[in-house]
Design a protein around this motif. Structure first.
Motif, PDB file in Angstrom:
ATOM      1  N   VAL A 152       0.842  -1.205   0.000  1.00  0.00           N
ATOM      2  CA  VAL A 152       0.000   0.000   0.000  1.00  0.00           C
ATOM      3  C   VAL A 152       0.876   1.254   0.000  1.00  0.00           C
ATOM      4  CG1 VAL A 152      -1.722   1.312   1.302  1.00  0.00           C
ATOM      5  CG2 VAL A 152      -1.967  -1.157   1.043  1.00  0.00           C
ATOM      6  N   ASP A 153       1.984   1.211   0.734  1.00  0.00           N
ATOM      7  CA  ASP A 153       2.913   2.343   0.728  1.00  0.00           C
ATOM      8  C   ASP A 153       3.420   2.623  -0.684  1.00  0.00           C
ATOM      9  OD1 ASP A 153       4.837   4.298   2.008  1.00  0.00           O
ATOM     10  OD2 ASP A 153       6.268   2.859   1.181  1.00  0.00           O
ATOM     11  N   ALA A 154       3.828   1.590  -1.396  1.00  0.00           N
ATOM     12  CA  ALA A 154       4.322   1.773  -2.768  1.00  0.00           C
ATOM     13  C   ALA A 154       3.222   2.331  -3.670  1.00  0.00           C
ATOM     14  CB  ALA A 154       4.849   0.447  -3.316  1.00  0.00           C
ATOM     15  N   ALA A 155       1.995   1.826  -3.505  1.00  0.00           N
ATOM     16  CA  ALA A 155       0.878   2.310  -4.328  1.00  0.00           C
ATOM     17  C   ALA A 155       0.538   3.762  -3.986  1.00  0.00           C
ATOM     18  CB  ALA A 155      -0.344   1.421  -4.129  1.00  0.00           C
ATOM     19  N   ARG A 184      -9.135   2.115  -3.862  1.00  0.00           N
ATOM     20  CA  ARG A 184      -8.049   1.671  -4.746  1.00  0.00           C
ATOM     21  C   ARG A 184      -6.902   1.070  -3.936  1.00  0.00           C
ATOM     22  NH1 ARG A 184      -8.923   6.790  -7.360  1.00  0.00           N
ATOM     23  NH2 ARG A 184      -6.968   7.516  -6.437  1.00  0.00           N
ATOM     24  N   LEU A 185      -6.562   1.700  -2.816  1.00  0.00           N
ATOM     25  CA  LEU A 185      -5.481   1.182  -1.983  1.00  0.00           C
ATOM     26  C   LEU A 185      -5.878  -0.134  -1.300  1.00  0.00           C
ATOM     27  CD1 LEU A 185      -4.172   4.489  -0.373  1.00  0.00           C
ATOM     28  CD2 LEU A 185      -3.123   3.178  -2.230  1.00  0.00           C
ATOM     29  N   LEU A 186      -7.148  -0.281  -0.989  1.00  0.00           N
ATOM     30  CA  LEU A 186      -7.646  -1.515  -0.371  1.00  0.00           C
ATOM     31  C   LEU A 186      -7.476  -2.707  -1.306  1.00  0.00           C
ATOM     32  CD1 LEU A 186      -8.979  -2.500   2.228  1.00  0.00           C
ATOM     33  CD2 LEU A 186     -11.193  -2.039   1.183  1.00  0.00           C
ATOM     34  N   VAL A 187      -7.687  -2.499  -2.587  1.00  0.00           N
ATOM     35  CA  VAL A 187      -7.461  -3.568  -3.571  1.00  0.00           C
ATOM     36  C   VAL A 187      -6.011  -4.016  -3.538  1.00  0.00           C
ATOM     37  CG1 VAL A 187      -7.419  -4.085  -6.054  1.00  0.00           C
ATOM     38  CG2 VAL A 187      -9.375  -2.873  -5.071  1.00  0.00           C
TER      39      VAL A 187
END
Length: 146
Positions: free
Chosen positions: A70-73, A138-141
């Motif tokens: 999630v950090d990278a996204a 989006r981050l949850l995906v």
């Protein structure tokens, strides 16, 4: 044109110039106002996902590796910078600015005890028109990919 009409026209022009200066000043304040990590980089105390008028919270059970994904996204999102924290700290807060005016939104993600918590919220105004909820979705995906 009489002297009275000329005075009224000058007053109207000065008023319009003043309104423009105030408007530009407000826009500059929104874009350049400093972000205080002590205010925005706080632990997420919520235990349930929910939507509010100016933001959203998502809580999900995932593996610890989800925080790094999630950090990278989040870092790859347009106009997004890290405000404070790191994956190693277990909590990171990001500032994402709107494209035209630069309104800041703050997103904090943290991982502990098997739970990934994400809180996205606006700084100025009362409604974010769902952009923070959409960002978290989006981050949850990404979080649930592993």
């Amino acid at each position: 044109m009489g002297q009275h009409e000329e005075s009224e026209m000058k007053f109207t022009m000065y008023l319009l110039v003043l309104i423009c200066i105030i408007g530009v000043g407000l826009l500059a304040f929104v874009r350049f106002a400093p972000s205080d990590p002590a205010r925005w980089h706080m632990p997420i105390t919520e235990t349930n996902s929910r939507n509010m008028m100016g933001g959203s919270i998502r809580v999900t059970e995932v593996s610890e590796a989800a925080l790094a994904r999630v950090d990278a996204a989040a870092r790859a999102l347009p106009r997004t910078d890290v405000l404070a924290g790191s994956v190693d700290d277990g909590r990171v807060t990001y500032v994402t600015r709107s494209k035209w005016i630069g309104f800041p939104d703050y997103t904090t993600i943290e991982y502990s005890d098997g739970l990934l918590k994400m809180h996205a919220r606006l700084r100025f105004g009362r409604s974010d028109f769902g952009v923070n909820r959409e960002r978290l979705e989006r981050l949850l995906v990404v979080a649930q990919e592993g």
